[in-house]
Design an enzyme around this catalytic site. Structure first.
Site, PDB file in Angstrom:
ATOM      1  N   TYR A 226       0.821  -1.218   0.000  1.00 34.00           N
ATOM      2  CA  TYR A 226       0.000   0.000   0.000  1.00 34.00           C
ATOM      3  C   TYR A 226       0.854   1.267   0.000  1.00 34.00           C
ATOM      4  O   TYR A 226       2.050   1.228   0.162  1.00 34.00           O
ATOM      5  CB  TYR A 226      -1.070  -0.013   1.083  1.00 34.00           C
ATOM      6  CG  TYR A 226      -0.720  -0.138   2.553  1.00 34.00           C
ATOM      7  CD1 TYR A 226       0.523   0.151   3.077  1.00 34.00           C
ATOM      8  CD2 TYR A 226      -1.732  -0.547   3.439  1.00 34.00           C
ATOM      9  CE1 TYR A 226       0.766   0.053   4.438  1.00 34.00           C
ATOM     10  CE2 TYR A 226      -1.501  -0.650   4.804  1.00 34.00           C
ATOM     11  CZ  TYR A 226      -0.251  -0.344   5.297  1.00 34.00           C
ATOM     12  OH  TYR A 226      -0.019  -0.426   6.635  1.00 34.00           O
ATOM     13  N   GLU A 227       0.207   2.358  -0.278  1.00 32.97           N
ATOM     14  CA  GLU A 227       0.870   3.670  -0.394  1.00 32.97           C
ATOM     15  C   GLU A 227       1.896   3.672  -1.521  1.00 32.97           C
ATOM     16  O   GLU A 227       2.947   4.310  -1.428  1.00 32.97           O
ATOM     17  CB  GLU A 227       1.517   4.030   0.953  1.00 32.97           C
ATOM     18  CG  GLU A 227       1.677   5.522   1.192  1.00 32.97           C
ATOM     19  CD  GLU A 227       0.398   6.300   0.993  1.00 32.97           C
ATOM     20  OE1 GLU A 227      -0.648   5.883   1.525  1.00 32.97           O
ATOM     21  OE2 GLU A 227       0.421   7.321   0.277  1.00 32.97           O
TER      22      GLU A 227
END
Lengths: 578, 578
Positions: free
Chosen positions: A437-438
């Site tokens: 994620y990110e």
């Protein structure tokens, strides 16, 4: 033994790597004395260890549970969150005009590091709120700031980021959620939001009065792709004129994901406007939503990189404690046949030293990056540029070592590591998301070899590498690695094809991250005698072991970094996948 | 797409790496034609894909469930096991005099590889039975063989290995279970077993008529440590004179472990003699139990190394399918802005190629080792010695790449990889045990640098490395790696301290394993044009990518392998763990 925040190492890293003493000399941080830095690190460490860590396992076992439009957390989470908010920890780096304490990002990084080491899933709640604060602070109107920032900064309300849709993951430009202007009635001037978002972290929960959703959507006639995306603020409860939560908005949790880890972090499918009544306000200019997202991306990526450090620290502590108490076999070759604690066996020491060196190296990289962010915010453009280069390294390598250290933690436990009761396995499950994620770690590496490597024609990175080489005369493996990195960087700058750069991006990122981390460990070792606890004895050994082992291992990535892309495309996709 | 057994690559590996054609020339394997090899690989592949793979996810979700003294498996397991037994697959390598087919171990390895790729947790049932068969075949009396082997070889009964106790894990010599001689009554001449064993794989279940436990215990007055351990056979049901199961023996499951993965494999705490009535027979000589265990250790470690290949293959297939169908973003730098399947992006190709190369390399190592075992069993002592050297490499590196490939499989899936529904996460959870059980990978590395490196004064390993170097003129990275391995080996042989050897053992093992795997991929690539499917096109590319990337990466371990142990002991245990 339960998790203990690594306060002494954090303080040393804040001083040496982040340069927090120099920050304190700036008028904006006049209140920031060395005493305060230590008091803050110790204070959040105590809260994290005392209140949040005991909830890590119950959070994993019970997880977040959906009940219609509500999501409940296990017993204890509400009280622990309240204790965190009431002590003012959420407001550390918030703007003073909105009730924050205006302290450096470095201190906020320390707060999140301790919270996440205690309970990674739980720490995502304040981490996501930071994102909402930044988006509103940099792009919101004065009225929006006044309405939302005080409660978000205090932590009474939480925030979410709503980007992903089923067809729009890494390619956020493919999103389809819509925002239609409202021209009449009580909501005139606002927007009617419609769409479904997935993977929304802490999208719904019962720990705060109100949840402030930041949502990317398309206005009518917006250009295709990422240039046609606008940002909207969508509160769970409309906010009354007096600032209190009012009527329910039409945004609801649809379902929770069943995940490998971070079970206590509700990962929500969110439905916006299922009844056609989801009202939001635009934040910033129309079609400038992606730019607003980029604003907060640096700190979000730092905070995710930090999760690698957090989980590595927690895994290291468990493994270290186990290795000291588990007795098994005599030392090989010893005339004394008495069984010893497994920490005495050479390969067990290798694993433990590796866990420690990677964890402390990644922490050094974390605070190095955080310090650059702080200096950048004070107007130091060179520091800002260095932060830009370091962020992808920290996000990707930090999370990679988090996974490796968590896996080593299982290995140290032997068969018990595979049993859920020790908690070693939970770290291995929890941390696996952080590389995804990110911005996946592959995307971080692409960012490094395209945008970041190109900063000032390559000078930002090459200057950093030259500084490392010059400063590591006493750690020749680090100096050699920095030279190797510079070789690859110049090859990439001097015309390697884009595909070749991307094909070598992940190995190259690893090399660079190790060079920076190893360098910072050397810097910490040089001044370790001014630190507390066992650091004066341990840091020089850890730094030296890192240089002697992790650096040459990373140098082994050079051939991979410069291998080009030809072999990767020698087979067409169908044949490669046959 | 569901799991498909990699039949074409298995057949090529059996031919090139295991030399199955040469085995067929031996009179013992007169029935083994090339046609039969292909038919067997295809047959077990069909059963694995068709019957066992569909149960992998339900097995993970429902798991094995304890109900008092019984353990139940999810629906479908009983029928799938029956289909496997009735088709005769369990008896492939069993002795013909006890109803087996007497085929080479290489074929049995192929059977297990396909079963485990389809369903790792389930495949532990036949894998453990093999261990019991070997123990009884090599060390049992004629009566014991006649009583147990036919039903174990057919698969109508299953077997278990009972070594571990809470205080006796890697240090099996610390076990405390006891066996007291019975001098009177119907069980005169037998032994009364008492003790608790943990981590007993498939210790109790409802898929077979009888479970035959092989148990390590101490007789009265036995020497301390590993020289005082004897082996016993303890059936769940006493066996009647006519060979049918009779009265229940006093051995029961106490509890099931809650594990990170392989949920469908019941990992049991077993109570022997809780009512003082657990009756067993000694197998082999008194106090020779550990030697009996070593007999079966080679094949067990090969079979666990194979699990790395199995799960890597399954993870690769899932990732490959996802990468071909998931569309996200246009190619970087392409004038065509149409989004493409993610398999087209360079770093995604790097991950997929890495998954494929590691999987096929480990498979090559698996069948190379299996072939040496078969030739060793035919009296080829050089082959047997080579097998001895290869086994720890396969067990440790095979399982390590299993974990790495499973993790890459998650990464290819992006956010979906962290969701349990794709199954990518299950592979990552399942495979994590393989680096631990059957001797941790650290113990494998210790075995390599102590016992195995010392075989014939180092000549066994050095001869292998010289052969690799000589045969890899067209793959200079493999030849260079073999030279690096030989450098380390000579440094170790020529007097490096034991601690230094052990400190470098894991990096050294990795280097050696990669050298062998890379070499065998080269050998396969040379004759790939005689293979079926897409292998003629893919194998040369995979072998070349492996040589250009995995080999130099492994060479980067040389400094770690020769780094010595001084830094590891520069701090005392308490300070290291501070």
């Amino acid at each position: 033994m339960p998790y203990t925040a690594p306060v002494a190492d954090q303080i040393l890293a804040m001083r040496v790597c982040a340069g927090v003493d120099a920050l304190a000399a700036h008028e904006r941080f006049a209140s920031l004395s060395p005493d305060l830095v230590e008091a803050l690190a110790e204070g959040i460490g105590a809260l994290a260890s005392g209140e949040w860590a005991p909830l890590d396992r119950v959070g994993d076992q019970q997880g977040a549970v959906q009940d219609g439009h509500e999501v409940h957390l296990p017993d204890g989470f509400a009280a622990a969150y309240r204790a965190y908010v009431e002590a003012g920890w959420n407001s550390i780096a918030g703007a003073e005009e909105f009730g924050g304490q205006g302290l450096p990002f470095t201190l906020a990084a320390c707060v999140l590091e301790s919270l996440g080491g205690a309970n990674m899933a739980f720490s995502l709640l304040p981490m996501l709120t930071v994102g909402a604060i930044e988006a509103l602070h940099h792009h919101g109107s004065d009225a929006q700031k006044a309405m939302y920032l005080p409660k978000l900064i205090s932590g009474e309300w939480s925030g979410t980021m709503n980007l992903t849709e089923p067809q729009a993951g890494s390619d956020v430009g493919a999103l389809r959620a819509t925002a239609a202007p409202i021209t009449e009635g009580p909501h005139a001037g606002k927007w009617r939001i419609t769409g479904t978002k997935i993977f929304i972290t802490w999208g719904e929960h019962d720990l705060v009065e109100n949840i402030i959703h930041l949502v990317l959507a398309r206005t009518p006639g917006a250009p295709a792709g990422s240039r046609g995306i606008s940002l909207f603020v969508v509160p769970k409860f409309h906010v009354n004129a007096d600032g209190t939560p009012g009527a329910r908005n039409d945004v609801n949790v649809v379902s929770l994901e069943h995940k490998l880890g971070i079970h206590a972090s509700p990962t929500c499918v969110m439905g916006f406007g299922e009844n056609g009544e989801c009202i939001g306000e635009m934040v910033g200019a129309e079609n400038a939503g992606l730019k607003a997202m980029f604003t907060m991306m640096n700190s979000a990526r730092i905070n995710v990189g930090s999760q690698g450090v957090q989980v590595a620290e927690a895994a290291w502590q468990k493994a270290r404690d186990y290795a000291q108490t588990r007795v098994q076999s005599a030392r090989a070759g010893s005339p004394d046949k008495t069984p010893v604690a497994i920490i005495e066996h050479p390969d067990m020491r290798r694993m433990l030293m590796r866990m420690r060196a990677l964890t402390e190296g990644a922490r050094a990289l974390l605070y190095t990056t955080a310090g650059c962010v702080d200096r950048g915010a004070l107007g130091d453009t060179a520091a800002q540029a260095r932060a830009d280069v370091l962020v992808p390294m920290l996000k990707a390598w930090g999370t990679d070592i988090g996974e490796e250290v968590a896996s080593l933690g299982i290995q140290v436990h032997g068969g018990m590591g595979f049993m859920e009761e020790t908690g070693a396995a939970q770290h291995y499950r929890d941390i696996r998301i952080a590389a995804i994620y990110e911005g996946t770690n592959g995307i971080q590496a692409a960012d490094l070899v395209t945008r970041k490597l190109g900063l000032e024609g390559g000078a930002v990175l090459l200057t950093l590498l030259a500084e490392i080489e010059a400063d590591c005369a006493d750690a020749p493996q680090i100096a050699a690695l920095a030279r190797d990195c510079a070789d690859v960087a110049r090859w990439m700058i001097d015309g390697a094809a884009l595909d070749a750069r991307l094909a070598g991006s992940v190995p190259f990122l690893k090399m660079c991250a190790v060079a920076v981390a190893g360098w910072q460990l050397q810097r910490m070792a040089r001044v370790a005698d001014t630190a507390t606890g066992d650091i004066p004895r341990t840091k020089p050994v850890v730094a030296q072991w890192f240089a002697a082992n992790i650096a040459p291992e990373a140098a082994g990535q050079k051939a991979l970094a410069m291998g080009g892309a030809d072999l990767l495309y020698a087979l067409d996709a169908a044949t490669l996948a046959s």
